[in-house]
Design a protein around this motif. Structure first.
Motif, PDB file in Angstrom:
ATOM      1  N   PRO A  22      32.502  45.952  33.526  1.00  0.00           N
ATOM      2  CA  PRO A  22      32.587  44.781  34.585  1.00  0.00           C
ATOM      3  C   PRO A  22      32.596  45.180  36.140  1.00  0.00           C
ATOM      4  O   PRO A  22      33.333  46.215  35.969  1.00  0.00           O
ATOM      5  CB  PRO A  22      33.624  43.829  33.960  1.00  0.00           C
ATOM      6  CG  PRO A  22      34.605  44.848  33.401  1.00  0.00           C
ATOM      7  CD  PRO A  22      33.575  45.768  32.874  1.00  0.00           C
ATOM      8  N   THR A  23      32.046  44.341  36.919  1.00  0.00           N
ATOM      9  CA  THR A  23      32.314  44.951  38.270  1.00  0.00           C
ATOM     10  C   THR A  23      33.358  44.219  38.831  1.00  0.00           C
ATOM     11  O   THR A  23      33.806  42.951  38.388  1.00  0.00           O
ATOM     12  CB  THR A  23      30.873  44.568  39.080  1.00  0.00           C
ATOM     13  OG1 THR A  23      30.792  43.052  38.760  1.00  0.00           O
ATOM     14  CG2 THR A  23      29.766  45.482  38.549  1.00  0.00           C
TER      15      THR A  23
ATOM     16  N   THR B 183      35.474  42.132  41.524  1.00  0.00           N
ATOM     17  CA  THR B 183      35.199  40.835  42.349  1.00  0.00           C
ATOM     18  C   THR B 183      36.182  40.806  43.314  1.00  0.00           C
ATOM     19  O   THR B 183      37.448  40.824  42.850  1.00  0.00           O
ATOM     20  CB  THR B 183      35.026  39.340  41.512  1.00  0.00           C
ATOM     21  OG1 THR B 183      36.074  39.087  40.674  1.00  0.00           O
ATOM     22  CG2 THR B 183      33.638  39.387  40.411  1.00  0.00           C
TER      23      THR B 183
END
Length: 104
Positions: A32-33, A35
């Motif tokens: 996951p990136t 945020t």
């Protein structure tokens, strides 16, 4: 040196089944990136500490991964005494001061 038909077919079927199984693997997961949130955090009622000291417990030559123990004759009141603050400035916490989850 000749190879028998049965051996050739068994090897060919094994190679074909391994190729089919290798093609059935799921794709590599994508991490996951991160945020960035723009929501500000509400101010805390707890004041920020003036300073702190972090120890490297595992590499400290004086502790070397030590932990607290309950000696013979000790009571939970001894751990409660350790939890008392010193001049409302020094606080002790962790498994050494816990009556519910003391070290073995």
């Amino acid at each position: 040196m000749a190879i028998e038909r049965r051996t050739f077919l068994a090897g060919a079927i094994s190679v074909a089944s391994l190729a089919a199984l290798a093609a059935c693997t799921p794709p590599k997961p994508i991490p996951p990136t991160a945020t960035v949130t723009t929501t500000p955090t509400p101010p805390s009622l707890v004041p920020r500490p003036a300073s702190f000291l972090r120890s490297a417990w595992a590499t400290d030559p004086y502790s070397l991964g030590s932990f607290s123990m309950t000696p013979v004759g000790a009571t939970p009141a001894d751990r409660a005494t350790l939890r008392d603050t010193v001049a409302d400035r020094v606080f002790f916490a962790g498994e050494a001061a816990s009556s519910e989850f003391p070290a073995p």
